[in-house]
Design a protein around this motif. Sequence first.
Motif, mmCIF file in Angstrom:
data_model
loop_
_atom_site.group_PDB
_atom_site.id
_atom_site.type_symbol
_atom_site.label_atom_id
_atom_site.label_comp_id
_atom_site.label_asym_id
_atom_site.label_seq_id
_atom_site.Cartn_x
_atom_site.Cartn_y
_atom_site.Cartn_z
ATOM 1 N N VAL A 212 12.800 -12.347 -0.663
ATOM 2 C CA VAL A 212 11.983 -12.025 -1.837
ATOM 3 C C VAL A 212 12.867 -11.916 -3.074
ATOM 4 C CG1 VAL A 212 10.356 -10.378 -2.829
ATOM 5 C CG2 VAL A 212 10.291 -10.876 -0.368
ATOM 6 N N ARG A 213 14.011 -11.280 -2.925
ATOM 7 C CA ARG A 213 14.926 -11.129 -4.069
ATOM 8 C C ARG A 213 15.356 -12.495 -4.598
ATOM 9 N NH1 ARG A 213 17.846 -7.287 -1.987
ATOM 10 N NH2 ARG A 213 19.466 -8.609 -1.137
ATOM 11 N N ARG B 186 0.853 -1.188 0.000
ATOM 12 C CA ARG B 186 0.000 0.000 0.000
ATOM 13 C C ARG B 186 0.887 1.237 0.000
ATOM 14 N NH1 ARG B 186 0.445 2.423 4.737
ATOM 15 N NH2 ARG B 186 0.779 1.186 6.602
ATOM 16 N N PRO B 187 0.384 2.333 -0.558
ATOM 17 C CA PRO B 187 1.154 3.577 -0.574
ATOM 18 C C PRO B 187 1.441 4.057 0.850
ATOM 19 C CG PRO B 187 -0.723 3.726 -2.071
ATOM 20 C CD PRO B 187 -0.892 2.465 -1.266
ATOM 21 N N GLY B 188 2.610 4.648 1.029
ATOM 22 C CA GLY B 188 2.987 5.203 2.322
ATOM 23 C C GLY B 188 3.586 4.216 3.293
ATOM 24 N N CYS B 189 3.650 2.963 2.923
ATOM 25 C CA CYS B 189 4.204 1.927 3.805
ATOM 26 C C CYS B 189 5.732 1.918 3.677
ATOM 27 C CB CYS B 189 3.638 0.562 3.416
ATOM 28 S SG CYS B 189 4.486 -0.833 4.190
ATOM 29 N N THR B 190 6.400 2.231 4.776
ATOM 30 C CA THR B 190 7.866 2.273 4.777
ATOM 31 C C THR B 190 8.463 0.913 4.462
ATOM 32 O OG1 THR B 190 7.777 4.027 6.422
ATOM 33 C CG2 THR B 190 9.877 2.899 6.159
ATOM 34 N N PHE B 191 7.896 -0.138 5.027
ATOM 35 C CA PHE B 191 8.424 -1.482 4.791
ATOM 36 C C PHE B 191 8.257 -1.884 3.326
ATOM 37 C CE2 PHE B 191 7.260 -1.465 9.307
ATOM 38 C CZ PHE B 191 8.506 -1.717 9.855
ATOM 39 N N CYS B 192 7.152 -1.438 2.722
ATOM 40 C CA CYS B 192 6.934 -1.707 1.293
ATOM 41 C C CYS B 192 7.974 -0.979 0.453
ATOM 42 C CB CYS B 192 5.528 -1.276 0.883
ATOM 43 S SG CYS B 192 4.201 -2.200 1.697
ATOM 44 N N ALA B 193 8.287 0.245 0.826
ATOM 45 C CA ALA B 193 9.286 1.024 0.089
ATOM 46 C C ALA B 193 10.658 0.363 0.167
ATOM 47 C CB ALA B 193 9.351 2.445 0.633
ATOM 48 N N VAL B 194 11.017 -0.130 1.329
ATOM 49 C CA VAL B 194 12.297 -0.835 1.493
ATOM 50 C C VAL B 194 12.328 -2.064 0.595
ATOM 51 C CG1 VAL B 194 13.713 -2.166 3.105
ATOM 52 C CG2 VAL B 194 12.761 0.043 3.807
ATOM 53 N N LEU B 195 11.244 -2.836 0.610
ATOM 54 C CA LEU B 195 11.187 -4.037 -0.223
ATOM 55 C C LEU B 195 11.259 -3.678 -1.705
ATOM 56 C CD1 LEU B 195 10.861 -7.105 -0.435
ATOM 57 C CD2 LEU B 195 8.391 -6.741 -0.486
ATOM 58 N N THR B 196 10.501 -2.680 -2.114
ATOM 59 C CA THR B 196 10.497 -2.252 -3.514
ATOM 60 C C THR B 196 11.896 -1.877 -3.979
ATOM 61 O OG1 THR B 196 8.226 -1.482 -3.327
ATOM 62 C CG2 THR B 196 9.515 -0.601 -5.154
ATOM 63 N N ASN B 197 12.588 -1.097 -3.178
ATOM 64 C CA ASN B 197 13.950 -0.692 -3.539
ATOM 65 C C ASN B 197 14.902 -1.876 -3.582
ATOM 66 O OD1 ASN B 197 13.390 2.015 -3.900
ATOM 67 N ND2 ASN B 197 13.702 2.483 -1.741
ATOM 68 N N SER B 198 14.697 -2.824 -2.704
ATOM 69 C CA SER B 198 15.587 -3.982 -2.630
ATOM 70 C C SER B 198 15.435 -4.923 -3.818
ATOM 71 C CB SER B 198 15.328 -4.741 -1.329
ATOM 72 O OG SER B 198 16.110 -5.891 -1.267
#
Length: 77
Positions: free
Chosen positions: A69-70, A6-18
């Motif tokens: 995940v990677r 979901r937007p605004g989720c810090t953990f999601c942003a970390v995963l996305t970047n990774s």
Amino acid sequence: MAIYWRPGCTFCAVLTNSVRRYADRAAWVNIWKDPEAAAFVRSVNGGNETVPTVVIDGVAHTNPAPLTVRKALRALV
């Protein structure tokens, strides 16, 4: 593989970047835009909309380590 976020989720942003290099190998599902996805996330997280929730080989993982995940994404061809 499905990645629920979901937007605004810090953990999601970390995963996305990774996993950026392999991101196109997964289905990214925004739970705020998909009520069925939100219901699924709640069903595997004790009623909570905890994200990221990642389904790897049919098993839901709540906020998994980005390395996990990677590796799973790299294995997809």
